[in-house]
Motif scaffolding. Structure first.
Motif, short mmCIF file in Angstrom:
data_model
loop_
_atom_site.label_atom_id
_atom_site.label_comp_id
_atom_site.label_asym_id
_atom_site.label_seq_id
_atom_site.Cartn_x
_atom_site.Cartn_y
_atom_site.Cartn_z
N ARG A 1 1.00 -1.16 0.12
CA ARG A 1 0.10 -0.37 0.20
C ARG A 1 0.90 1.62 0.15
NH1 ARG A 1 -3.33 -0.31 4.95
NH2 ARG A 1 -3.98 -2.41 3.59
N VAL A 2 2.00 1.37 0.68
CA VAL A 2 2.78 2.37 0.86
C VAL A 2 3.35 2.72 -0.74
CG1 VAL A 2 5.00 3.39 1.56
CG2 VAL A 2 3.41 1.76 3.40
N ALA A 3 3.78 1.54 -1.53
CA ALA A 3 4.77 1.53 -2.67
C ALA A 3 3.02 2.15 -3.55
CB ALA A 3 4.57 0.37 -3.31
N GLY A 4 2.29 1.52 -3.87
CA GLY A 4 0.84 1.91 -3.97
C GLY A 4 1.04 2.78 -3.95
N ARG A 5 0.64 3.52 -3.17
CA ARG A 5 0.36 5.23 -2.92
C ARG A 5 1.28 6.56 -3.78
NH1 ARG A 5 -3.03 6.46 1.95
NH2 ARG A 5 -3.82 4.58 2.39
N GLN A 6 2.84 6.13 -3.54
CA GLN A 6 3.79 6.86 -4.02
C GLN A 6 3.81 6.44 -5.79
OE1 GLN A 6 4.60 7.69 -1.69
NE2 GLN A 6 4.37 6.75 -0.36
N ILE A 7 3.79 5.37 -6.02
CA ILE A 7 3.07 4.71 -7.64
C ILE A 7 2.23 5.87 -8.41
CG2 ILE A 7 3.19 3.62 -9.20
CD1 ILE A 7 4.49 1.61 -7.61
N LEU A 8 0.52 5.63 -7.67
CA LEU A 8 -0.20 6.33 -8.20
C LEU A 8 -0.09 7.88 -7.69
CD1 LEU A 8 -3.58 4.68 -6.48
CD2 LEU A 8 -3.15 4.95 -8.54
N ASP A 9 0.37 8.37 -6.55
CA ASP A 9 0.67 9.74 -7.22
C ASP A 9 2.00 9.95 -7.75
OD1 ASP A 9 0.85 12.67 -5.84
OD2 ASP A 9 2.50 11.56 -4.29
N ALA A 10 2.93 9.94 -9.14
CA ALA A 10 3.31 10.04 -9.33
C ALA A 10 2.58 10.18 -10.99
CB ALA A 10 5.05 8.73 -10.22
N LYS A 11 1.89 8.77 -10.81
CA LYS A 11 1.15 8.95 -12.42
C LYS A 11 0.05 10.22 -12.27
CE LYS A 11 -1.95 5.70 -14.38
NZ LYS A 11 -2.85 3.92 -13.80
N ALA A 12 -0.96 10.42 -10.84
CA ALA A 12 -1.61 11.25 -10.77
C ALA A 12 -0.88 12.87 -10.90
CB ALA A 12 -2.20 11.57 -10.04
N HIS A 13 0.20 13.11 -11.18
CA HIS A 13 0.88 14.39 -11.86
C HIS A 13 1.66 14.04 -12.99
CE1 HIS A 13 0.88 14.93 -7.60
NE2 HIS A 13 0.65 16.55 -7.68
N GLY A 14 1.28 12.71 -14.02
CA GLY A 14 1.33 12.78 -14.83
C GLY A 14 2.66 12.45 -15.84
N ALA A 15 3.21 11.43 -14.45
CA ALA A 15 4.74 10.53 -14.33
C ALA A 15 4.46 9.59 -15.76
CB ALA A 15 5.65 9.72 -13.95
N ASP A 16 5.29 9.75 -16.88
CA ASP A 16 5.16 8.33 -17.85
C ASP A 16 6.32 6.76 -17.34
OD1 ASP A 16 4.13 9.87 -20.01
OD2 ASP A 16 5.71 11.17 -20.69
N ALA A 17 7.33 7.42 -16.65
CA ALA A 17 7.54 6.39 -15.59
C ALA A 17 8.80 7.10 -14.78
CB ALA A 17 9.34 6.23 -16.22
N MET A 18 8.91 6.13 -13.62
CA MET A 18 9.90 6.33 -11.97
C MET A 18 11.02 6.14 -12.19
SD MET A 18 6.79 5.79 -9.69
CE MET A 18 8.07 6.20 -8.08
N ALA A 19 11.81 6.71 -11.92
CA ALA A 19 13.19 6.59 -11.90
C ALA A 19 13.96 7.04 -10.26
CB ALA A 19 14.00 7.25 -12.19
N THR A 20 14.73 5.49 -9.73
CA THR A 20 15.21 5.79 -8.49
C THR A 20 16.99 5.16 -8.43
OG1 THR A 20 15.01 4.43 -6.56
CG2 THR A 20 13.80 3.13 -8.14
N PRO A 21 16.95 5.65 -7.18
CA PRO A 21 18.77 5.69 -6.88
C PRO A 21 19.07 4.32 -5.81
CG PRO A 21 17.94 7.83 -5.57
CD PRO A 21 16.76 7.04 -6.61
#
Lengths: 325, 294
Positions: free
Chosen positions: B207-227
């Motif tokens: 659920r924690v992971a899903g919220r962040q992915i949803l948040d990125a998606k809602a802000h228009g992200a085509d992809a995420m990137a992580t260090p």
């Protein structure tokens, strides 16, 4: 506008469940000295622009902990957040109620869940009537003992940490940072006689749900550093109770895992945490991952000079701890 | 520039694609990677829960290896970065220091405390510099909206790590801009990925992971990137579980930080091991005119 002021653009969360179906954001722009704190600005809005704006506050001096709210998405005290830096960083000041607690109206939240979690840890000294303090020794603590919990009494229960905590957000069962930091305070208090019981009872659906993301430590206006005290509690729980929970099994399993080859054996860790039978529940997802990343099922390389790691374990983990001091 | 390369466990195993991309980027930018087959695991935030002093001693040994070679350390994992940096700090406490020294001295190991631990993000933005990065871009990631996801241990506790603004970091977004991508700003970018409790309570972690992915998606992200390869596990390898936990369809490609940079430098998806991801990256690759993963 005089030279000493900045135009401060506020967007304030407004919601009155008696009248509104959904929240809205109301804009107010005020010319303010950059040193003005957000609380002062909100009180001015209430006094001069909109008397219906509802917020909770009292001392205005970062002592009472009443005015915690989200300012530009960060949970903090409104009486400590200055207008100038917020405008410089964000170009606006978005003010919202704290998270993880239901909104009663505008910026005021229902703190019941926060206080219920505090009650859960039984935040009072538990003395054993059979073991009374010696005469004249009611506060029998050395300065060193007091120093072990020098940070936690600074807590003003503002709930900024509770608002910032992603574990609380995802799982209402998690006690939250403040309750656990307070628990730590009683666990290390030499006068308290329920340490063992406290450590045992906080583990299921509690201690091990901490994500150690340190967002609580960032949010805390009093530098209580809850995430670090939660780490301390975990180590004490393992020392007192052994690896009784999935979380402690995982931590202890990890520790035992990496001494074997010096690097993590990922598949073995799954077995260490869940046990051979419990591991079956992970098979579906595990196969999906193994198909793409076959290395996960293989042993890692053995590092050079592994015997150094083994000797460090012998010195610091295998032998009983030496007397402190 | 020469650094002691500390790849961490995951990049040597299930996250091998991160190691591939790191080597590609460092080769292009003339960052020389000195390798040390005696580096051990950093403890990953778990060993210190069981025994903090032991964990600090393990990392003092790692740091001593780099110190003997006269090199600073390069990490490619937010968690390794956090654990090694915190060991450096905790060793300033004389009580900790004496216990650690007591364990290391009989092995002939001494750590004097001179090593600086830097994550690849810091090296690229502060040491190599964005101009040098820009100069190597052959395929700008124009039109690709990327949500940076920092990983907790790269940023916090901010007062102790303090290489970046812990509350409003911008190094990653600056880097994304330098390679032509459009950074997406969203609250979740500095939040937790849920990984530390994946084994404790999977549903909460997801659920924690899903919220962040949803948040990125809602802000228009085509992809995420992580260090952080641990964030990558949570966001990519367990994204199907995250989708279930937040009851929303998710199909967010998640890149490792050096993969994004290497793509802009002209690397092929094959060179970067993109076929090893659980969530296909094809939709993002199509936006930048790179051929899809075979």
């Amino acid at each position: 506008m005089s030279a000493a002021t900045v135009p401060a653009a506020f967007e304030v969360y407004r919601f009155d469940p008696a009248h509104d179906k959904t929240p809205r954001y109301q804009r107010y722009t005020l010319d303010l000295s950059p040193h003005t704190v957000v609380l002062t600005a909100l009180l001015r809005i209430r006094a001069e622009v909109d008397p219906s704006l509802t917020l909770r506050y009292s001392c205005r001096s970062a002592i009472c902990g009443s005015c915690a709210m989200q300012i530009n998405s960060k949970s903090r005290l409104a009486c400590e957040a200055h207008v100038g830096p917020e405008m410089a960083r964000h170009g606006r000041i978005v003010v919202e109620p704290m998270r993880n607690q239901p909104v009663l109206r505008d910026l005021v939240v229902d703190q019941t869940p926060f206080w219920q979690q505090y009650d859960r840890i039984e935040p009072h000294l538990k003395l054993d009537p059979a073991r009374p303090m010696p005469e004249g020794k009611v506060t029998a603590m050395t300065p060193e003992e007091v120093n072990r919990f020098r940070e936690t009494p600074r807590c003003i229960a503002c709930a900024a940490c509770y608002s910032a905590c992603p574990a609380v957000e995802a799982d209402a069962g998690f006690p939250g940072p403040m309750a656990l930091a307070k628990l730590y305070r009683f666990v290390v208090d030499p006068r308290d006689q329920a340490h063992q019981d406290r450590l045992l009872r906080i583990q299921p659906n509690g201690l091990w749900l901490c994500l150690r993301c340190h967002l609580c430590t960032e949010a805390c206006p009093k530098d209580v550093r809850p995430s670090e005290r939660i780490r301390d509690l975990k180590e004490m729980a393992i020392a007192a109770e052994g690896a009784t929970e999935l979380g402690s099994r995982h931590a202890v399993g990890f520790k035992e895992n990496i001494v074997d080859r010096g690097l993590l054996n990922e598949m073995r860790l799954v077995r260490q945490t869940y046990g051979t039978v419990g591991m079956l529940g992970q098979v579906g997802q595990g196969l999906k991952i193994v198909r793409k990343k076959p290395e996960i099922a293989r042993k890692p390389a053995r590092i050079a000079d592994l015997e150094e790691v083994e000797k460090i374990y012998e010195a610091l983990d295998r032998s009983p701890p030496k007397e402190e001091g | 520039m020469k650094l002691a390369y500390y790849p961490g466990c995951v990049a040597q195993s299930s996250g091998k694609e991160l190691d591939l991309a790191t080597r590609y980027v460092c080769r292009a930018l003339s960052v020389e990677l000195a390798e040390f087959p005696n580096f051990s695991c950093c403890g990953s935030g778990f060993v210190d829960e069981a025994n903090e002093v032991l964990n600090i001693a393990l990392n003092a040994r790692n740091l001593a290896i780099a110190e003997r070679a006269g090199l600073n350390v390069l990490t490619i994992c937010s968690t390794c970065q956090g654990m090694l940096s915190l060991a450096n700090l905790r060793l300033k406490d004389p009580a900790v220091r004496s216990r650690v020294d007591g364990a290391l001295r009989p092995l002939g190991i001494e750590y004097r405390g001179s090593v600086v631990v830097k994550h690849l993000l810091q090296v690229l933005t502060q040491d190599v510099g964005l101009d040098a990065v820009r100069a190597k871009v052959r395929r700008p990631l124009a039109g690709l909206k990327v949500g940076a996801f920092y990983g907790c241990h790269l940023l916090r506790p901010a007062d102790e790590l303090a290489w970046e603004d812990g509350e409003e970091p911008h190094a990653f977004e600056d880097l994304l801009q330098a390679v032509g991508a459009s950074p997406v700003y969203y609250r979740g970018r500095v939040m937790c990925c849920g990984f530390p409790i994946q084994f404790v309570k999977a549903e909460t972690a997801s659920r924690v992971a899903g919220r962040q992915i949803l948040d990125a998606k809602a802000h228009g992200a085509d992809a995420m990137a992580t260090p952080c390869p641990l964030c990558h596990i949570s966001l990519d390898a367990y994204q199907n579980q995250a989708a279930k936990a937040v009851e929303a369809p998710l199909d967010m490609p998640v890149f490792h930080l050096p993969q994004v940079v290497a793509l802009a430098f002209g690397a092929t998806p094959q060179e970067l091991g993109l076929s090893r991801h659980l969530v296909p990256t094809d939709s993002a690759l199509a936006k930048i005119g790179a051929s899809a993963v075979a």
